[in-house]
Structures are given as C-alpha cells and as structure tokens.
Design a protein around this motif. Structure first.
Motif, PDB file in Angstrom:
ATOM      1  N   GLU A   1      54.837  85.081  32.124  1.00 29.81           N
ATOM      2  CA  GLU A   1      54.789  83.528  32.138  1.00 29.81           C
ATOM      3  C   GLU A   1      54.026  83.244  30.979  1.00 29.81           C
ATOM      4  OE1 GLU A   1      54.810  80.699  35.648  1.00 29.81           O
ATOM      5  OE2 GLU A   1      53.115  81.964  35.882  1.00 29.81           O
ATOM      6  N   ASP A   2      54.579  81.892  30.197  1.00 32.53           N
ATOM      7  CA  ASP A   2      53.386  81.648  29.053  1.00 32.53           C
ATOM      8  C   ASP A   2      53.471  79.982  29.322  1.00 32.53           C
ATOM      9  OD1 ASP A   2      56.054  80.577  28.121  1.00 32.53           O
ATOM     10  OD2 ASP A   2      56.238  82.099  26.479  1.00 32.53           O
ATOM     11  N   ALA A   3      53.062  79.262  28.134  1.00 34.01           N
ATOM     12  CA  ALA A   3      53.031  77.874  28.425  1.00 34.01           C
ATOM     13  C   ALA A   3      54.224  76.993  28.640  1.00 34.01           C
ATOM     14  CB  ALA A   3      52.541  77.377  26.940  1.00 34.01           C
ATOM     15  N   ARG A   4      55.453  77.689  28.422  1.00 33.18           N
ATOM     16  CA  ARG A   4      56.639  77.336  28.785  1.00 33.18           C
ATOM     17  C   ARG A   4      57.318  77.395  30.252  1.00 33.18           C
ATOM     18  NH1 ARG A   4      62.047  77.718  24.925  1.00 33.18           N
ATOM     19  NH2 ARG A   4      62.771  76.686  26.799  1.00 33.18           N
ATOM     20  N   GLY A   5      56.819  78.642  30.724  1.00 35.98           N
ATOM     21  CA  GLY A   5      56.971  78.993  32.162  1.00 35.98           C
ATOM     22  C   GLY A   5      57.240  80.325  32.120  1.00 35.98           C
ATOM     23  N   PRO A   6      57.787  80.792  33.480  1.00 28.22           N
ATOM     24  CA  PRO A   6      58.074  82.162  33.665  1.00 28.22           C
ATOM     25  C   PRO A   6      59.286  82.460  32.593  1.00 28.22           C
ATOM     26  CG  PRO A   6      58.770  80.734  35.610  1.00 28.22           C
ATOM     27  CD  PRO A   6      57.910  79.738  34.484  1.00 28.22           C
TER      28      PRO A   6
ATOM     29  N   ALA B   1      67.705  89.947  22.864  1.00 27.36           N
ATOM     30  CA  ALA B   1      68.467  88.677  22.654  1.00 27.36           C
ATOM     31  C   ALA B   1      67.381  87.786  22.503  1.00 27.36           C
ATOM     32  CB  ALA B   1      69.427  88.445  23.423  1.00 27.36           C
ATOM     33  N   GLY B   2      66.256  87.916  22.774  1.00 24.52           N
ATOM     34  CA  GLY B   2      65.148  86.807  22.877  1.00 24.52           C
ATOM     35  C   GLY B   2      64.705  86.659  24.363  1.00 24.52           C
ATOM     36  N   LYS B   3      63.848  85.507  24.551  1.00 22.80           N
ATOM     37  CA  LYS B   3      63.338  84.799  25.725  1.00 22.80           C
ATOM     38  C   LYS B   3      64.247  83.860  26.398  1.00 22.80           C
ATOM     39  CE  LYS B   3      58.220  85.524  25.172  1.00 22.80           C
ATOM     40  NZ  LYS B   3      56.939  84.723  25.045  1.00 22.80           N
ATOM     41  N   VAL B   4      64.335  84.019  27.411  1.00 22.71           N
ATOM     42  CA  VAL B   4      64.841  83.130  28.389  1.00 22.71           C
ATOM     43  C   VAL B   4      64.001  82.769  29.644  1.00 22.71           C
ATOM     44  CG1 VAL B   4      67.371  82.963  28.619  1.00 22.71           C
ATOM     45  CG2 VAL B   4      66.413  85.140  29.030  1.00 22.71           C
ATOM     46  N   TYR B   5      63.866  81.234  29.799  1.00 15.52           N
ATOM     47  CA  TYR B   5      63.045  80.461  30.784  1.00 15.52           C
ATOM     48  C   TYR B   5      63.985  79.903  31.988  1.00 15.52           C
ATOM     49  CZ  TYR B   5      59.481  80.688  26.956  1.00 15.52           C
ATOM     50  OH  TYR B   5      58.500  81.191  26.145  1.00 15.52           O
ATOM     51  N   ALA B   6      63.093  80.361  33.025  1.00 13.37           N
ATOM     52  CA  ALA B   6      63.526  79.418  34.196  1.00 13.37           C
ATOM     53  C   ALA B   6      62.457  78.818  35.025  1.00 13.37           C
ATOM     54  CB  ALA B   6      64.311  80.554  35.053  1.00 13.37           C
ATOM     55  N   THR B   7      62.883  78.025  36.038  1.00 13.83           N
ATOM     56  CA  THR B   7      61.585  77.631  37.163  1.00 13.83           C
ATOM     57  C   THR B   7      61.137  78.647  37.781  1.00 13.83           C
ATOM     58  OG1 THR B   7      63.080  75.638  37.034  1.00 13.83           O
ATOM     59  CG2 THR B   7      61.276  76.105  38.880  1.00 13.83           C
ATOM     60  N   TYR B   8      61.857  79.716  38.318  1.00 17.41           N
ATOM     61  CA  TYR B   8      61.526  80.987  38.647  1.00 17.41           C
ATOM     62  C   TYR B   8      62.230  82.139  38.218  1.00 17.41           C
ATOM     63  CZ  TYR B   8      59.549  77.911  42.313  1.00 17.41           C
ATOM     64  OH  TYR B   8      58.514  77.044  42.939  1.00 17.41           O
ATOM     65  N   VAL B   9      61.421  83.104  37.970  1.00 15.45           N
ATOM     66  CA  VAL B   9      61.937  84.589  37.656  1.00 15.45           C
ATOM     67  C   VAL B   9      61.584  85.317  38.931  1.00 15.45           C
ATOM     68  CG1 VAL B   9      61.684  86.460  36.204  1.00 15.45           C
ATOM     69  CG2 VAL B   9      61.543  84.335  35.186  1.00 15.45           C
ATOM     70  N   PHE B  10      62.819  86.212  39.422  1.00 10.30           N
ATOM     71  CA  PHE B  10      62.714  86.999  40.537  1.00 10.30           C
ATOM     72  C   PHE B  10      62.854  88.394  39.739  1.00 10.30           C
ATOM     73  CE2 PHE B  10      64.056  82.968  42.396  1.00 10.30           C
ATOM     74  CZ  PHE B  10      63.081  82.858  43.468  1.00 10.30           C
TER      75      PHE B  10
ATOM     76  N   LEU C   1      56.540  83.580  38.397  1.00 10.38           N
ATOM     77  CA  LEU C   1      57.145  85.019  38.482  1.00 10.38           C
ATOM     78  C   LEU C   1      57.060  85.638  39.586  1.00 10.38           C
ATOM     79  CD1 LEU C   1      58.043  87.342  36.668  1.00 10.38           C
ATOM     80  CD2 LEU C   1      55.735  87.758  36.483  1.00 10.38           C
ATOM     81  N   VAL C   2      58.153  85.996  40.392  1.00 11.70           N
ATOM     82  CA  VAL C   2      57.897  86.571  41.783  1.00 11.70           C
ATOM     83  C   VAL C   2      58.524  88.038  41.687  1.00 11.70           C
ATOM     84  CG1 VAL C   2      58.680  86.490  44.130  1.00 11.70           C
ATOM     85  CG2 VAL C   2      58.439  84.282  42.803  1.00 11.70           C
ATOM     86  N   ASN C   3      57.766  88.849  41.834  1.00 15.53           N
ATOM     87  CA  ASN C   3      58.254  90.449  42.055  1.00 15.53           C
ATOM     88  C   ASN C   3      59.073  90.539  43.456  1.00 15.53           C
ATOM     89  OD1 ASN C   3      57.253  90.928  39.323  1.00 15.53           O
ATOM     90  ND2 ASN C   3      55.248  91.542  40.227  1.00 15.53           N
ATOM     91  N   ILE C   4      60.130  91.141  43.213  1.00 14.37           N
ATOM     92  CA  ILE C   4      60.919  91.694  44.395  1.00 14.37           C
ATOM     93  C   ILE C   4      61.290  93.142  44.599  1.00 14.37           C
ATOM     94  CG2 ILE C   4      61.895  89.156  44.648  1.00 14.37           C
ATOM     95  CD1 ILE C   4      64.460  90.437  43.305  1.00 14.37           C
ATOM     96  N   GLY C   5      61.888  93.471  45.534  1.00 14.88           N
ATOM     97  CA  GLY C   5      62.107  95.032  45.637  1.00 14.88           C
ATOM     98  C   GLY C   5      60.855  95.972  45.537  1.00 14.88           C
ATOM     99  N   THR C   6      61.266  97.172  45.197  1.00 21.82           N
ATOM    100  CA  THR C   6      60.334  98.248  44.922  1.00 21.82           C
ATOM    101  C   THR C   6      59.120  97.532  44.039  1.00 21.82           C
ATOM    102  OG1 THR C   6      61.763  99.941  45.439  1.00 21.82           O
ATOM    103  CG2 THR C   6      59.920 100.665  44.137  1.00 21.82           C
ATOM    104  N   ALA C   7      59.726  97.066  43.159  1.00 17.96           N
ATOM    105  CA  ALA C   7      58.575  96.449  42.089  1.00 17.96           C
ATOM    106  C   ALA C   7      57.512  95.388  42.767  1.00 17.96           C
ATOM    107  CB  ALA C   7      59.367  95.843  40.813  1.00 17.96           C
ATOM    108  N   GLY C   8      58.238  94.712  43.818  1.00 17.74           N
ATOM    109  CA  GLY C   8      57.404  93.625  44.604  1.00 17.74           C
ATOM    110  C   GLY C   8      56.721  94.425  45.783  1.00 17.74           C
TER     111      GLY C   8
END
Ligand SMILES: Cc1cc2nc3c(=O)[nH]c(=O)nc-3n(C[C@H](O)[C@H](O)[C@H](O)COP(=O)(O)OP(=O)(O)OC[C@H]3O[C@@H](n4cnc5c(N)ncnc54)[C@H](O)[C@@H]3O)c2cc1C
Length: 382
Positions: free
Chosen positions: A124-129, A135-144, A266-273
């Motif tokens: 998560e940076d100043a623009r969000g998660p 290919a670069g960075k992609v942003y979203a309201t929530y990253v799972f 940024l919400v971790n899910i599965g084994t990683a969460g």
C-alpha cells in the motif's frame, strides 16, 4: 514502470482462496458492478490437489463435490472406531473440477479481467493498495492477496512443521472397498519418520484415493513415500493387485506463526492470511468462511480487513500447544489422536477441529488428553 488504471478489487492468486472469494463476490448481487482483476502466474488447469472437509449444509461448491461420506473410520494400533458423522458430511472435491467450475463462472462475468503474470510485490502506498508485476503497479480499493513471497521467520516458541503427503488413486480388478465408509486417519503404519497416518477415500468398490501423510520437520526421500504407500495398501488394505491411476504430492505448512491479516486496504487471504489451521493443515472450510465474512463486510460497506474473533484466538492458542508437543515430540501424535477419538464423541472432535466448540466443550475435550505434557506446553505458550 507503468501505472495502470484502478480496480475495485484485485485478487492476487487464483488458487483456492482467490477463486473461492471471487465466486462468493460474484454471487453477491450488490457487488455485481465491481471491477475486478484476477492475477496469477499460471492458468489453473491441472488436478494438483484434492480437498477433503466436512460441513453440515451444501456449500458454494456443492456441484463439484465428487463424493461424500456419512461414516468415517479412525484407526490406530489400540483403537478402531467407525463413527457416524451426522450432522456433518465428509466431502471431497478434486482440484481440477473446482478450477473448471470457477473458470466457467468467471468466463460469464464481464466485470472480471484476468492476467497471467508473476507478482513481485503487494502493498500500500500513497495511492492506495497495489499489486506489482513486471508490467507495473495496479491499484484497487482493496487488494486480496493469497501469495506468500517467503517462508516466515519463526520467533520464540513459534514452530514450523510440514504436513507432507503422497496420494495414489488406485483401481483394483475386483471389489476391495466399501464406498460408504472413508478412513480419516489410520495410524497403523510405521511412526519411524514422525507422526504418520494414511487416509483412504473410496469412490467405488474398486477405486480409492490413498494418501500417506506425515507431520514432521523434514520431507522424505521419494522412495520412502512409495514404500509407505505400498506397505499400507498391501498390509493394511490387503490389496496386492492394483493399478495407480493418478498421483498427488503436497506440502502444507503447520505453524503457529501469526500470519498478518493485512493492513489498510490490503487483505491477506488463504494460507498467506493465516487460514491454514496450524495443528491440522485443514484450510478449505476456513477459506470459505473467511470469504463469506469478507463478502458480508463489503455488502455492508465495512472494511473487509477483519479482526480475529475470540474463537480464532482460542484455536490459535490450542494450535500452539499442540504444535509445541508435536515439534518437540513430547507425546506421539497417534497417542493424542487415539485419546481424542476414544474418549470423546467423534463429532465433537470435528467441531473442535472446525473451531466451533464452546469453551466448556473445548475444556472437556482437552481434559481427555494427558495433563502434564499439555499443561507444560500451555504454560510455555501462554
Ligand atoms: C496437495 C494438497 C492437498 C490439500 N488437501 C487439503 C484438504 O484435503 N483439506 C484442506 O482443508 N486443505 C487441504 N490443503 C491445504 C489448502 O486447502 C490448500 O493449500 C489451498 O489450496 C490453499 O489455498 P491458497 O489460495 O491459500 O493457496 P493456493 O491454492 O496454493 O493458491 C496460491 C496461488 O498463488 C499463485 N502464485 C503464487 N506465487 C505467485 C506469484 N509470485 N505471482 C503470481 N501468482 C502466484 C499460485 O499459482 C496459486 O494459484 C491441501 C494442500 C495441498 C498442497
């Protein structure tokens, strides 16, 4: 590096957790217009795992349940117990059937975009998660996020055991199985390499999945899994004439490491969460529950970054105690599970493994185990 347009949700990883969450989001009418990106480094098109779990009602993946059982065996050198599962059913889903079912739903959803890319970072940076790949960075309201980038580093009194196994789908020329009864755990096998048991899932009188499973610090040599399976099939199942139709290999972390649930958007899910139960490796049902809770929060306009519940905290403590015992080999696993299944209603054991018991029920169950080793481990872990 390019920065591309925003999404409502990005799901990193299209394995069990990513797809389970996506399927539950797609089923929620209030989230149908959300713009979703799903990223994985590979197309999931092989039968790379089989999930077994128990539940009382049909779940979101009922249509791909290959087989379900009402009766289960627990076996060890000193106990053979067949128990009825009611109100549960023990279910089995083949990985490939699960992936194909999810794929068919995704292909009909115009709001889901798919990318096959290797993810190098999530954060998560100043623009969000965001999710970052070549290919670069992609942003979203929530990253799972269901990606584990590195093995966690253990702290004091934290343990990392491996649940590792090899399974064979075998076929026999003559009837050899009762397809109404599965074996959840059979410890009647050498315990030389650590806690070792086999489970047997018969699909018909002539076909069954037999999984040789260990809880230990290290993996075995290839041939040791083969001899473990062969010995069990011949000596315990009494089958000498059979054909191996498919093979499955797997390693699941069993740890009391406190995986981060995420932060901010940024919400971790599965084994990683942290959805893999530290003392058993069971994950599938916890992923379904976590996905349902995330969708409920999103529907209510709340943050999907959910704090641990009291039950989850209690279960994490029990996991730490049991892992302490297994890791330090204070008591053998076959003795612990034999006591649990001999002295309790097996359905209560399943509820315990599911984190569904009340505190008094937990207490009754735990008090059926040898007091001193558990008390010592509990004091250490407290
Ligand atoms: C063989 C096997 C059998 C199991 N059986 C059971 C069972 O019977 N019951 C049960 O409850 N649990 C079981 N488990 C445990 C658990 O349910 C599974 O591991 C489950 O798949 C975990 O879901 P996940 O989404 O966290 O991880 P995964 O399903 O492994 O998904 C992670 C995804 O991330 C992708 N990925 C990883 N790194 C990157 C990267 N850098 N960039 C892009 N993509 C990446 C992978 O390709 C994968 O698709 C089993 C596990 C294994 C391995």
């Amino acid at each position: 590096m390019q920065e591309s347009s925003s999404y409502d949700f990005i799901i990193a990883g299209s394995g069990c957790a990513g797809l389970s969450l996506l399927v539950q989001i797609l089923a929620e009418p209030s989230l149908r217009d959300k713009k979703i990106l799903l990223i994985d480094r590979e197309q999931k098109n092989s039968n790379d795992r089989t999930w077994c779990f128990w539940e009382t009602k049909p779940g979101p993946f009922e249509s791909v349940v290959k087989k379900q059982w009402d009766e289960l065996w627990f076996r060890s050198m000193t106990l053979s117990r067949l128990f009825k599962l009611h109100p549960y059913k023990y279910k089995l889903i083949r990985g490939l059937d699960f992936y194909q079912y999810c794929e068919s739903l995704i292909s009909r959803a115009s709001n889901v975009e798919r990318r096959i890319e290797t993810v190098t970072d999530v954060g998560e940076d100043a623009r969000g998660p965001y999710v970052e790949s070549e290919a670069g960075k992609v942003y979203a309201t929530y990253v799972f996020n269901s990606l584990l980038f590195e093995k966690p580093v253990m702290g004091k009194n934290e343990y990392y055991l491996l649940q590792h196994f090899r399974g064979w789908l075998i076929e026999t020329p003559v009837p050899a199985f009762d397809p109404k009864q599965a074996t959840m755990m059979d410890f009647r096998t050498s315990q030389h390499h650590g806690a070792t048991f086999v489970y047997v899932m018969p699909f018909s009188e002539t076909e069954a999945l037999v999984e040789y499973t260990l809880f230990s610090r290290d993996l075995l040599q290839d041939g040791e899994y083969v001899s473990g399976l062969k010995n069990y099939i011949e000596q315990r199942l009494g089958i000498t004439d059979y054909q191996v139709k498919e093979e499955e290999n797997g390693v699941i972390p069993m740890t009391n490491f406190a995986f981060s649930r995420g932060r901010g958007g940024l919400v971790n899910i599965g084994t990683a969460g942290g959805q893999t139960r530290g003392s058993s490796g069971y994950t599938f049902q916890f992923i379904q529950r976590h996905s349902a809770a995330i969708v409920r929060a999103l529907r209510q306009g709340k943050s999907p970054l959910l704090p641990l519940t009291g039950r989850e905290k209690r279960a994490a403590f029990y996991d730490s105690v049991l892992l302490d015992i297994l890791y330090n080999e204070t008591l053998p696993a076959h003795e612990i599970f034999t006591r649990l299944f001999a002295r309790n209603e097996p359905v209560k054991v399943l509820r315990f493994l599911d984190k569904d018991n009340t505190i008094p029920e937990d207490f009754r169950l735990v008090s059926s185990l040898p007091t001193m080793p558990f008390l010592k481990a509990a004091i250490k872990q407290f």
